[in-house]
Design a protein around this motif. Structure first.
Motif, PDB file in Angstrom:
ATOM      1  N   VAL A  40       0.850  -1.184   0.000  1.00  0.00           N
ATOM      2  CA  VAL A  40       0.000   0.000   0.000  1.00  0.00           C
ATOM      3  C   VAL A  40       0.885   1.234   0.000  1.00  0.00           C
ATOM      4  N   ARG A  41       0.648   2.104  -0.973  1.00  0.00           N
ATOM      5  CA  ARG A  41       1.396   3.368  -1.078  1.00  0.00           C
ATOM      6  C   ARG A  41       0.432   4.487  -1.418  1.00  0.00           C
ATOM      7  N   ASP A  42       0.436   5.513  -0.630  1.00  0.00           N
ATOM      8  CA  ASP A  42      -0.364   6.710  -0.913  1.00  0.00           C
ATOM      9  C   ASP A  42      -1.825   6.368  -1.184  1.00  0.00           C
ATOM     10  N   GLY A  43      -2.368   5.446  -0.386  1.00  0.00           N
ATOM     11  CA  GLY A  43      -3.790   5.138  -0.480  1.00  0.00           C
ATOM     12  C   GLY A  43      -4.188   4.231  -1.622  1.00  0.00           C
ATOM     13  N   VAL A  44      -3.204   3.584  -2.288  1.00  0.00           N
ATOM     14  CA  VAL A  44      -3.516   2.641  -3.363  1.00  0.00           C
ATOM     15  C   VAL A  44      -2.833   1.316  -3.081  1.00  0.00           C
ATOM     16  N   ILE A  45      -3.406   0.236  -3.613  1.00  0.00           N
ATOM     17  CA  ILE A  45      -2.703  -1.047  -3.622  1.00  0.00           C
ATOM     18  C   ILE A  45      -1.812  -1.073  -4.846  1.00  0.00           C
ATOM     19  N   GLN A  46      -0.542  -1.303  -4.622  1.00  0.00           N
ATOM     20  CA  GLN A  46       0.420  -1.279  -5.726  1.00  0.00           C
ATOM     21  C   GLN A  46       1.057  -2.648  -5.917  1.00  0.00           C
ATOM     22  N   VAL A  47       1.123  -3.091  -7.168  1.00  0.00           N
ATOM     23  CA  VAL A  47       1.929  -4.252  -7.549  1.00  0.00           C
ATOM     24  C   VAL A  47       3.308  -3.712  -7.878  1.00  0.00           C
ATOM     25  N   ASN A  48       4.308  -4.113  -7.083  1.00  0.00           N
ATOM     26  CA  ASN A  48       5.618  -3.470  -7.119  1.00  0.00           C
ATOM     27  C   ASN A  48       6.711  -4.536  -7.232  1.00  0.00           C
ATOM     28  N   TYR A  49       7.644  -4.329  -8.153  1.00  0.00           N
ATOM     29  CA  TYR A  49       8.699  -5.310  -8.405  1.00  0.00           C
ATOM     30  C   TYR A  49      10.098  -4.808  -8.054  1.00  0.00           C
ATOM     31  N   LYS A  50      10.178  -3.793  -7.220  1.00  0.00           N
ATOM     32  CA  LYS A  50      11.497  -3.227  -6.889  1.00  0.00           C
ATOM     33  C   LYS A  50      12.402  -4.230  -6.183  1.00  0.00           C
ATOM     34  N   GLY A  51      11.826  -5.195  -5.463  1.00  0.00           N
ATOM     35  CA  GLY A  51      12.641  -6.174  -4.756  1.00  0.00           C
ATOM     36  C   GLY A  51      13.040  -7.372  -5.590  1.00  0.00           C
ATOM     37  N   TYR A  52      12.609  -7.427  -6.836  1.00  0.00           N
ATOM     38  CA  TYR A  52      12.860  -8.585  -7.701  1.00  0.00           C
ATOM     39  C   TYR A  52      14.159  -8.426  -8.494  1.00  0.00           C
ATOM     40  N   GLU A  53      14.881  -9.538  -8.649  1.00  0.00           N
ATOM     41  CA  GLU A  53      15.961  -9.590  -9.633  1.00  0.00           C
ATOM     42  C   GLU A  53      15.442 -10.163 -10.942  1.00  0.00           C
TER      43      GLU A  53
END
Length: 240
Positions: A40-53
């Protein structure tokens, strides 16, 4: 973000955290939110891949904890700039919301997609070709379109093509056998008799895949298949 019921609408996402939601990612156990894929970021559900190689076929879904039947679902979405290059090419600016899904507790560790129906979301891919959104895809399921069982895995809607970073209003109306998809207030697709059948999904428990079984209820899940996306204002109204 309101969390109480309002004129029959109930917010499924409280705008703060993932309470009442369950993560299932391919190759991982139920509840393992690998590398904080859903956040959750800024009131939205986010699909986030920053931790992926690497994406490594980690198709993921975030399920609301309760099943629903006969309802009107509304949500808004937009894509982000993130896309995992080792994901299949078709996942570019592509995501979806699954419904009539099997219970996430019955999804096996190495099952790629849940047996479900998908409200598919697409955006302009930058190649000049039309790319409607609010389409239907059918992992482990089949539907009737224009009165006949349709052999296609995905059926395109009549919607316009939208920019990847534009918020789009999506609606899903499910009542008995009828399913209606809407985009920005306009009806773009109708079909009937969603049922278990067909292919696409792999790694499932064969006892769950009862081909021909009509689907009138199930779980709702937000998809993560290599493309970053954000969801907000997720709410539902139960229909008689």
């Amino acid at each position: 973000m309101k969390s109480e019921k309002d004129d029959g609408w109930e917010y499924l996402f409280n705008g703060k955290n993932l309470d009442n939601w369950i993560v299932k990612i391919h190759k991982h156990e139920l509840g393992d939110n690998y590398q904080n894929t859903f956040q959750v970021r800024d009131g939205v559900i986010q699909v986030n891949y920053k931790g992926y190689e690497r994406f490594n076929e980690r198709y993921g879904h975030l399920f609301y904890e309760k099943p629903f039947s006969n309802y009107h679902l509304k949500f808004e979405y937009r894509f982000t700039e993130e896309w995992m290059e080792d994901a299949p090419g078709y996942t570019y600016r592509n995501s979806g919301v699954m419904f009539h899904s099997q219970d996430p507790k019955t999804i096996l560790k190495n099952q790629d997609w849940p047996i479900s129906v998908e409200y598919q979301m697409l955006a302009d891919a930058g190649d000049g070709n039309p790319r409607p959104t609010g389409n239907m895809c059918s992992p482990g399921t089949e539907v009737f379109f224009e009165g006949e069982m349709d052999p296609r895995h995905c059926i395109s809607s009549s919607s316009d093509t939208y920019l990847w970073n534009e918020w789009v209003q999506a609606e899903l109306i499910v009542q008995d056998s009828l399913v209606i998809h809407k985009v920005n207030g306009e009806t773009v697709l109708k079909y009937t008799k969603p049922q278990i059948g067909g292919g696409t999904t792999e790694g499932y428990d064969p006892e769950i895949k009862q081909d021909g079984k009509l689907l009138t209820q199930g779980y709702i899940g937000l998809q993560a298949e290599g493309q970053g996306v954000e969801f907000r204002d997720i709410k539902i109204k139960r229909l008689e």
